[in-house]
Motif scaffolding. Structure first.
Motif, short mmCIF file in Angstrom:
data_model
loop_
_atom_site.label_atom_id
_atom_site.label_comp_id
_atom_site.label_asym_id
_atom_site.label_seq_id
_atom_site.Cartn_x
_atom_site.Cartn_y
_atom_site.Cartn_z
N PHE A 55 0.70 -1.32 -0.41
CA PHE A 55 -0.19 -0.08 0.15
C PHE A 55 1.25 1.28 0.18
CE2 PHE A 55 -2.58 2.84 2.33
CZ PHE A 55 -2.74 3.35 1.56
N GLU A 70 2.90 -3.98 3.61
CA GLU A 70 1.87 -4.20 4.32
C GLU A 70 2.21 -5.09 4.88
OE1 GLU A 70 -2.64 -1.61 4.59
OE2 GLU A 70 -2.49 -4.15 3.09
N ARG A 111 -4.33 6.08 -5.93
CA ARG A 111 -4.07 5.35 -5.20
C ARG A 111 -5.04 3.66 -5.92
NH1 ARG A 111 -4.73 6.88 0.16
NH2 ARG A 111 -4.59 8.15 -0.32
N ALA A 112 -3.99 2.66 -4.94
CA ALA A 112 -4.43 1.47 -5.71
C ALA A 112 -5.04 1.25 -3.95
CB ALA A 112 -3.22 0.21 -5.23
N GLN A 113 -6.50 0.84 -3.94
CA GLN A 113 -6.82 0.57 -3.05
C GLN A 113 -6.61 -0.78 -2.37
OE1 GLN A 113 -11.36 -0.75 -4.02
NE2 GLN A 113 -12.10 0.03 -2.39
N MET A 164 -7.90 2.75 -7.99
CA MET A 164 -9.61 4.03 -7.55
C MET A 164 -9.15 5.36 -8.61
SD MET A 164 -9.87 4.14 -3.92
CE MET A 164 -10.96 5.68 -3.27
N ARG A 218 -10.70 8.88 -9.58
CA ARG A 218 -11.35 10.00 -9.12
C ARG A 218 -11.29 10.75 -9.71
NH1 ARG A 218 -9.89 9.73 -2.11
NH2 ARG A 218 -11.40 8.32 -1.93
N THR A 228 -16.59 8.20 -8.67
CA THR A 228 -15.42 7.47 -7.64
C THR A 228 -15.42 6.01 -8.27
OG1 THR A 228 -14.80 8.85 -5.54
CG2 THR A 228 -14.09 6.24 -6.10
N GLN A 229 -14.71 5.56 -8.73
CA GLN A 229 -14.58 3.88 -9.81
C GLN A 229 -13.66 3.27 -9.14
OE1 GLN A 229 -17.58 3.63 -11.28
NE2 GLN A 229 -18.73 5.24 -11.79
N THR A 230 -13.59 2.70 -9.31
CA THR A 230 -12.68 1.00 -8.55
C THR A 230 -12.64 0.34 -10.56
OG1 THR A 230 -13.79 -0.05 -7.87
CG2 THR A 230 -12.74 1.03 -6.53
N THR A 273 2.94 0.08 10.31
CA THR A 273 1.33 -0.72 9.72
C THR A 273 2.41 -1.82 8.94
OG1 THR A 273 1.64 1.05 7.90
CG2 THR A 273 0.43 1.41 9.88
N GLN A 274 3.44 -2.89 8.61
CA GLN A 274 3.57 -3.30 8.58
C GLN A 274 3.75 -4.55 8.81
OE1 GLN A 274 7.31 -1.96 7.21
NE2 GLN A 274 6.80 -1.50 4.83
N SER A 275 3.59 -6.24 8.19
CA SER A 275 3.33 -7.23 8.85
C SER A 275 4.02 -8.05 8.11
CB SER A 275 2.04 -7.38 9.49
OG SER A 275 1.27 -7.67 8.76
N LYS A 282 -7.32 4.49 4.86
CA LYS A 282 -6.74 4.38 3.39
C LYS A 282 -7.26 5.47 2.61
CE LYS A 282 -4.09 -0.41 3.22
NZ LYS A 282 -5.29 -1.68 2.80
N THR A 320 -10.15 4.60 1.14
CA THR A 320 -11.10 3.92 0.36
C THR A 320 -12.36 3.77 1.05
OG1 THR A 320 -10.15 2.36 1.12
CG2 THR A 320 -8.63 3.09 -0.35
N THR A 362 -17.54 4.32 -3.13
CA THR A 362 -18.71 5.38 -3.37
C THR A 362 -19.43 5.18 -2.74
OG1 THR A 362 -19.61 4.04 -4.94
CG2 THR A 362 -18.13 4.95 -5.80
#
Lengths: 252, 461
Positions: free
Chosen positions: A43, A48, A150-152, A187, A189, A194-196, B60-62, B257, B259, B381
């Motif tokens: 992320f 992550e 960004r990438a969701q 993602m 905008r 907003t669209q994915t 936040t890394q694991s 994030k 999102t 959305t």
């Protein structure tokens, strides 16, 4: 002999040992799997999560008088195997008889192995290369269109799975398969909209992956605008849907 | 489930490369499943799954590794693997491991293991018989029984240790009814964090008959006309909408994030002032309840909307860290083979003061939804589409014709802003919620809710 071959051999020995526990008059089938896997999620340019896993388990089907019972366990100690057979047996006692409840016979001709189903070298790919692919697909997806902010989610996953099966009817077989994939959920905008969009590339090993294609798909599919809802009448030329070979809808 | 020196050794190995904290999660799950279909026991399965996952976390890394080989060597190998995945400069020691006394809040009177399998089959058969008895229009009955006993041991390097057992039972009936070429289905499937005593509150006969009555009632329905209209959601009927269109967007991983549509509206008025929503894993014996979450954080009720103002989010330890907060105790995982994620448990809209009958009486024309079905939501959305399993037209304040083929099309934040009546009644439903490839038991409950206007899809002109 690769580690994959050794695991298949171990699994075959395991299922044969369970088949040997069948009582008189019982048809018994044992199905065992072993799975070795890695997954990476990234992320905003950072790793992550990195997951590595190894698991195995066995399922047992017993048919007595056309009654079927099933039990499964991850405990493959001698005690665990005795318990799972006893559970399957007691489950069969309560099942309804059905003439369709029979175990399959072995095929007349042994099936030919499928070339390329497993790539054992996937197990030797360093984690750093897998991480780099996951970061790459995210980086590419967020660099192709300014609206993709960004990438969701984005990541990489792979697995090598070995399977063995044996039964009192004479079935005895094993195989292994490998799988690798990279994906991105982009993602986009644009004002309040907003669209994915999802992009995926997969193959039998890491060398099969087309990261650029996955990134482009993720961006392209995030670029669509909502279609208005309306009833489509046959032959009116509007609102019809086409299914692409990759399973995604395209609305004219 | 593990000896203290082994736990300490595993946590120490996982911390070795500089992680902020490390954790071990050990699970043993015993389950029974029965499927009865058209008066036959089609499937009777039992299973034992067990394994352990080790996690090392830095910020936040694991890194996570799991195995179902529960030997010290295997667990240490997993710990070394995660240590290699999380690199830092610090060198932390494992704190004193003191088991936190957890008072079980969901007592089990009759554990599933105390009841033989023949008795469980009999429960399913009673349910099936009741469904068949409802009407000659019943064509197919499928009954599923499930029980799970999950023992979980969690320890982390900051000294937290928890050992908890979760028991759940559920009986589900799905019925197909047909008449004059029209085919309809009905479903009923109450579940609880209870043992076999769950069926004292929900007798199998009631479950089977309820599902069959739903299916048969729908045979008398007419196609739903489409348009924008007032919609009343029956008690419990709007729960899945709240869960999907609001709840998922308030899980802290998506919020952190940016999102989700709710990422930037915290503290702002989003919904009607009549609208208060919570997630409460402490609900006694609730289907989605637990004493501690899957990271060992004690369960706690979290307010999501307070009188329409977006109040809080549901978090696990990592998503909370990203937001600079403490975990709310919503870190859940499907099994040892999965990492925790922020998840709902029992998402509930708090009852209001309106008389449920009066809520309908005040509607000149609209749709009354008894039960919503499957749907789809875009968390980014808030847009959603839900099918209506059972609905009725409201005409001059009265429920009139049953309708079929209705869908609700809307947007989560918009719809909760249009809630103009909240009933004093309440009911919850149970289900399995999927996210990121993981399924966990959840429930969702609401009082009667009225939405002033929403787009309703239908098949009638």
């Amino acid at each position: 002999v690769s580690a994959v071959d050794e695991r298949e051999a171990d699994l075959l020995a395991l299922v044969h040992s369970v088949v040997g526990r069948a009582a008189d008059g019982e048809a018994l089938e044992a199905f065992a799997t072993h799975r070795l896997g890695t997954s990476v999620t990234v992320f905003s340019g950072e790793v992550e999560r990195l997951t590595s896993s190894e698991s195995r388990g066995i399922g047992v089907r017993i048919v007595v008088g056309n009654r079927l019972g099933f039990a499964a366990t991850a405990d493959v100690t001698a005690e665990g195997l005795a318990d799972v057979v006893a559970e399957a047996r007691s489950n069969a006692e309560l099942g309804s008889p059905d003439p369709g409840n029979v175990l399959p016979q072995p095929p007349a001709d042994a099936p030919a192995p499928i070339d390329g189903l497993v790539v054992p070298a996937l197990a030797d790919v360093p984690a750093a290369r897998k991480v780099a692919l996951a970061l790459e697909v995210e980086r590419m997806a967020t660099g192709l269109d300014r609206r993709v902010t960004r990438a969701q989610s984005a990541g990489y996953g792979d697995a090598i799975v070995s399977v063995a099966i044996a039964s009192t009817t004479g079935v005895a077989a094993s195989y292994s398969r490998s799988h690798a994939m990279t994906y991105v959920v982009s993602m986009a905008r644009d004002g309040d909209d907003t669209q994915t969009g999802v992009g995926v590339t997969d193959g039998r090993t890491i060398d099969d992956l087309d990261v650029e294609s996955a990134a482009r798909d993720g961006v392209t599919r995030a670029g669509g605008r909502g279609a208005p809802s309306r009833r489509a009448e046959a032959g009116d030329g509007h609102g019809s849907c086409c299914l692409r070979p990759d399973g995604h809808l395209r609305v004219p | 489930m593990l000896e203290e020196p082994d736990v300490r050794a595993v946590l120490s190995a996982a911390l070795a490369s500089g992680a902020d904290w490390a954790e071990i999660y050990v699970e043993r799950r015993d389950s029974t499943g029965i499927r009865v279909e058209d008066r036959r026991v089609e499937e009777l399965t039992s299973g034992r799954d067990q394994g352990a996952g080790v996690r090392a976390v830095r910020g936040t890394q694991s890194a996570y590794a799991y195995t179902n080989v529960l030997t010290r060597d295997s667990l240490l190998a997993a710990a070394r693997a995660v240590a290699a995945g999380v690199q830092g400069a610090q060198s932390l020691a494992v704190a004193d491991l003191t088991e936190r006394g957890i008072r079980p809040a969901h007592p089990i009177a009759r554990p599933p293991s105390d009841v033989d399998k023949a008795s469980k089959v009999a429960l399913a058969r009673r349910c099936e018989d009741a469904a068949w008895a409802v009407s000659p229009d019943v064509r197919q009955v499928l009954v599923s029984y499930a029980d799970v006993v999950q023992r979980v041991f969690i320890a982390n390097s900051v000294g937290f240790v928890a050992d908890t057992t979760r028991t759940r039972t559920r009986l589900m009936a799905q019925v197909v009814a047909a008449r004059d070429g029209l085919v309809q289905t009905g479903f009923e499937g109450p579940g609880a964090s209870k043992g076999i005593e769950h069926f004292d509150d929900h007798p199998p006969e009631e479950i089977g008959a309820t599902a069959a009555e739903k299916a048969v009632r729908l045979l008398d329905s007419v196609p739903m006309p489409a348009g924008e209209m007032t919609v009343v959601l029956n008690k419990g009927g709007g729960g899945v909408l709240f869960h999907e269109a609001c709840g998922h967007g308030l899980e802290a991983d998506a919020v952190g994030k940016d999102t989700t549509v709710y990422a930037r509206t915290r503290g702002q008025r989003v919904g009607s002032e009549l609208f208060t929503g919570v997630d409460d894993p402490t609900l006694p014996n609730g289907w989605g309840s637990y004493d501690v979450d899957d990271e060992g954080t004690p369960a706690a009720r979290t307010t999501l909307f307070e009188a329409g103002t977006q109040a809080g989010v549901m978090s696990d330890r990592i998503s909370a860290y990203r937001l600079g907060e403490e975990s709310t105790g919503h870190g859940r995982r499907q099994s040892f083979a999965h990492v925790p994620q922020p998840r709902m448990a029992n998402s509930l809209v708090v009852p209001g003061e309106s008389d449920p009958d009066a809520i309908v009486r005040d509607v000149a024309s609209g749709l009354y939804c008894v039960e919503l079905g499957g749907g789809e939501v875009s968390p980014a959305t808030g847009d959603f589409v839900f099918g209506v399993n059972e609905g009725y037209l409201i005409e001059r304040g009265e429920l009139t014709r049953r309708v079929r083929g209705a869908t609700l099309v809307g947007n989560g934040p918009t719809v909760i802003g249009l809630v103009d009546a909240v009933g004093s009644d309440f009911e919850s439903k149970q289900g399995m919620c999927g996210k990121g490839g993981q399924w966990v038991p959840v429930s969702f409950g609401t009082p009667t809710l009225r939405i002033a206007r929403i787009t309703v899809g239908g098949t009638s002109q």
